[in-house]
Design an enzyme around this catalytic site. Structure first.
Site, mmCIF file in Angstrom:
data_model
loop_
_atom_site.group_PDB
_atom_site.id
_atom_site.type_symbol
_atom_site.label_atom_id
_atom_site.label_comp_id
_atom_site.label_asym_id
_atom_site.label_seq_id
_atom_site.Cartn_x
_atom_site.Cartn_y
_atom_site.Cartn_z
ATOM 1 N N GLY A 1 0.806 -1.223 0.000
ATOM 2 C CA GLY A 1 0.000 0.000 0.000
ATOM 3 C C GLY A 1 0.832 1.263 0.000
ATOM 4 N N ALA A 2 2.069 1.184 -0.469
ATOM 5 C CA ALA A 2 2.986 2.318 -0.337
ATOM 6 C C ALA A 2 3.288 2.996 -1.669
ATOM 7 C CB ALA A 2 4.282 1.848 0.318
ATOM 8 N N GLY B 1 3.294 -0.418 -6.086
ATOM 9 C CA GLY B 1 2.626 -1.429 -6.910
ATOM 10 C C GLY B 1 2.694 -2.846 -6.372
ATOM 11 N N SER B 2 2.609 -2.999 -5.039
ATOM 12 C CA SER B 2 2.657 -4.361 -4.484
ATOM 13 C C SER B 2 1.462 -5.174 -4.960
ATOM 14 C CB SER B 2 2.687 -4.319 -2.955
ATOM 15 O OG SER B 2 1.440 -3.909 -2.417
ATOM 16 N N ASP C 1 -0.315 -0.130 -13.679
ATOM 17 C CA ASP C 1 0.514 -0.893 -12.742
ATOM 18 C C ASP C 1 0.714 -2.336 -13.218
ATOM 19 O OD1 ASP C 1 0.071 1.431 -11.330
ATOM 20 O OD2 ASP C 1 -0.261 0.438 -9.417
HETATM 21 N N1 LIG Z 1 3.084 -9.609 0.192
HETATM 22 C C1 LIG Z 1 1.769 -9.611 0.013
HETATM 23 N N2 LIG Z 1 1.026 -10.681 0.351
HETATM 24 C C2 LIG Z 1 -0.301 -10.702 0.136
HETATM 25 N N3 LIG Z 1 -1.007 -9.668 -0.374
HETATM 26 C C3 LIG Z 1 -0.312 -8.577 -0.726
HETATM 27 C C4 LIG Z 1 1.098 -8.496 -0.560
HETATM 28 N N4 LIG Z 1 1.507 -7.288 -1.003
HETATM 29 C C5 LIG Z 1 0.387 -6.648 -1.399
HETATM 30 N N5 LIG Z 1 -0.705 -7.413 -1.246
HETATM 31 C C6 LIG Z 1 -2.101 -7.018 -1.513
HETATM 32 O O1 LIG Z 1 -2.089 -5.716 -2.077
HETATM 33 C C7 LIG Z 1 -2.767 -4.784 -1.200
HETATM 34 C C8 LIG Z 1 -2.103 -3.416 -1.300
HETATM 35 O O2 LIG Z 1 -2.419 -2.870 -2.563
HETATM 36 P P1 LIG Z 1 -2.632 -1.336 -2.852
HETATM 37 O O3 LIG Z 1 -3.029 -1.195 -4.275
HETATM 38 O O4 LIG Z 1 -3.502 -0.732 -1.798
HETATM 39 O O5 LIG Z 1 -1.171 -0.735 -2.643
HETATM 40 P P2 LIG Z 1 0.114 -0.844 -3.572
HETATM 41 O O6 LIG Z 1 -0.209 -1.648 -4.787
HETATM 42 O O7 LIG Z 1 1.254 -1.307 -2.743
HETATM 43 O O8 LIG Z 1 0.354 0.679 -3.937
HETATM 44 P P3 LIG Z 1 -0.100 1.476 -5.289
HETATM 45 O O9 LIG Z 1 -1.316 0.797 -5.850
HETATM 46 O O10 LIG Z 1 -0.373 2.856 -4.799
HETATM 47 O O11 LIG Z 1 1.090 1.403 -6.167
HETATM 48 C C9 LIG Z 1 -2.689 -5.448 0.176
HETATM 49 O O12 LIG Z 1 -3.735 -4.994 1.016
HETATM 50 C C10 LIG Z 1 -2.847 -6.915 -0.190
HETATM 51 O O13 LIG Z 1 -4.184 -7.260 -0.459
HETATM 52 C C1 LIG Z 2 -3.664 5.728 -8.377
HETATM 53 C C2 LIG Z 2 -3.388 4.795 -9.553
HETATM 54 O O1 LIG Z 2 -3.342 5.596 -10.744
HETATM 55 C C3 LIG Z 2 -2.028 4.136 -9.422
HETATM 56 C C4 LIG Z 2 -1.803 3.308 -8.185
HETATM 57 O O2 LIG Z 2 -0.481 2.772 -8.230
HETATM 58 C C5 LIG Z 2 -4.517 3.797 -9.638
HETATM 59 C C6 LIG Z 2 -4.540 3.024 -10.947
HETATM 60 O O3 LIG Z 2 -3.925 3.451 -11.946
HETATM 61 O O4 LIG Z 2 -5.222 1.974 -10.978
HETATM 62 MG MG LIG Z 3 -1.898 -1.154 -6.045
#
Ligand SMILES: Nc1ncnc2c1ncn2[C@@H]1O[C@H](COP(=O)(O)OP(=O)(O)OP(=O)(O)O)[C@@H](O)[C@H]1O
Ligand SMILES: C[C@@](O)(CCO)CC(=O)[O-]
Ligand SMILES: [Mg+2]
EC number: 2.7.1.36
Length: 338
Positions: free
Chosen positions: A114-115, A118-119, A164
């Site tokens: 969630g940082a 793109g996890s 992403d």
């Molecule tokens: N190591 C992991 N194990 C299991 N699920 C994960 C893991 N890493 C991420 N996830 C899943 O992805 C979610 C986080 O996704 P989210 O799109 O909110 O953030 P992000 O992809 O890190 O950031 P962003 O989309 O802004 O680049 C977690 O709540 C979980 O469901």
């Molecule tokens: C905020 C956003 O533009 C990027 C999240 O990493 C959402 C998306 O593109 O799906």
């Molecule tokens: Mg994401």
């Protein structure tokens, strides 16, 4: 047993606006999520995801859509934790035409959750690739990216772009505008990441921008202006030598656009005090430019600096938990073991 790994990403430009059809340029970075998929003899799915904030979270649930795991944890928490893995399993079953396939899935990841790195996309891309391969089906990369997008779209309540998931699948720098996704040539950009140790909820932040855009014409204009920044940045990139170390002048111009992009994201309400202070620390240290990356709300910033100054300054910045150089991941999703 099949093991696949897929990279996270930073946004050079264009997050959020990309959800509304503007172009964006994310770049894959060498921090990966690794997913192991082992087919089972029944239709159950067992997920082991040790990096989730729920300590030692392991769940098992039976096949078929809509079945929730039988665990003593509040439903929203389970859904937040499980949503993306669950959606990846559904896409893999559909792709392999095996609606009752069961799996033991293990997720390990170097990408903070969630940082903004793109996890979710990396877990979904590696998850679909590993699970389909475990069933003997090999998807081409365009189909894999498409299925991963559908998984993110579903979890983010219909508000997601292809950026992403396409970037994590293909690696390198990419350009995404609506359904149009292409890898692009880019110089070897010196990315530095600062991480505040926190997280933002992508679905919520995307919805917030959507509401502002509906309410105010100037918010809609702000989204379009982000598109203009991306188009200007793309032109700069297309004039540069692919894979080479970029000239200082190019870094200065890209940096200026990143600074502008951060300002507009901030106006759209998706920055945070910790992100702003890391952005300013990077600029004060001499970075060419700095902006939040991904959905925002908390998490990471990305700066451009070929020297060590920004990384060092960030590591001493209050509110910054971790600073590191992020190398471009030229290879996207890959098989580690099959
Ligand atoms: N190591 C992991 N194990 C299991 N699920 C994960 C893991 N890493 C991420 N996830 C899943 O992805 C979610 C986080 O996704 P989210 O799109 O909110 O953030 P992000 O992809 O890190 O950031 P962003 O989309 O802004 O680049 C977690 O709540 C979980 O469901
Ligand atoms: C905020 C956003 O533009 C990027 C999240 O990493 C959402 C998306 O593109 O799906
Ligand atoms: Mg994401």
């Amino acid at each position: 047993m099949t093991v696949c790994e897929a990279p996270g990403k930073v946004y050079l430009f264009g997050e959020h606006a990309v959800v509304y059809g503007e172009p964006a340029v994310p770049a894959a970075i060498e921090r990966r999520a690794t997913v192991t998929a082992e087919p089972r003899s029944d239709d159950h799915v067992r997920v082991e995801a040790e990096d989730l904030s729920l300590d030692g979270f392991t769940v098992e649930y039976s096949g078929g859509t809509g079945n929730r795991p039988d665990v003593d944890v509040p439903t929203p928490l389970v859904e937040a934790a499980m949503g993306y893995v669950d959606a990846a399993v559904r896409e893999a079953r559909a792709a392999a035409d095996a609606p009752d396939a069961g799996f033991d899935i293990t997720v390990e990841s170097e990408i903070p959750l969630g940082a903004g790195l793109g996890s979710s996309a990396a877990v979904v891309v590696a998850g679909i690739d590993a699970a389909t391969r475990a069933l003997g089906v090999q998807l081409d990369r365009r189909e894999l990216a498409d299925r991963a997008y559908r998984a993110e779209f579903e979890v983010q309540d219909g508000q997601a772009s292809r950026a992403d998931t396409f970037c994590s699948t293909m690696g390198g720098a990419v350009r995404v505008e609506g359904d149009d996704c292409e890898p692009i040539e880019a110089p070897n950009l010196p990315f530095v990441v600062g991480f505040d140790g926190g997280a933002g909820d992508t679905g919520e932040l995307v919805a917030g921008v959507g509401e502002l855009r509906e309410e105010y014409g100037f918010a809609a204009d702000t989204v379009e202006s982000i598109g203009d920044i991306v188009r200007t940045g793309e032109e700069l990139l297309s004039d540069s030598a692919p894979g080479a170390d970029p000239q200082r002048e190019l870094l200065a111009e890209l940096g200026e656009l990143m600074d502008f992009n951060h300002g507009l994201l901030s106006a759209l309400g998706v920055s945070a005090r910790s992100l702003d202070s890391m952005v300013w620390a990077a600029r004060d240290a001499g970075a060419h430019g700095a902006k939040l990356t991904g959905a925002g709300g908390g998490g990471c910033i990305v700066a451009l600096d070929a020297s060590d100054a920004t990384e060092t300054a960030l590591s001493f910045t209050q509110g910054c938990d971790e600073a590191f150089r992020a190398e471009l991941a030229t290879e996207g999703v890959r098989v580690v073991e099959s």
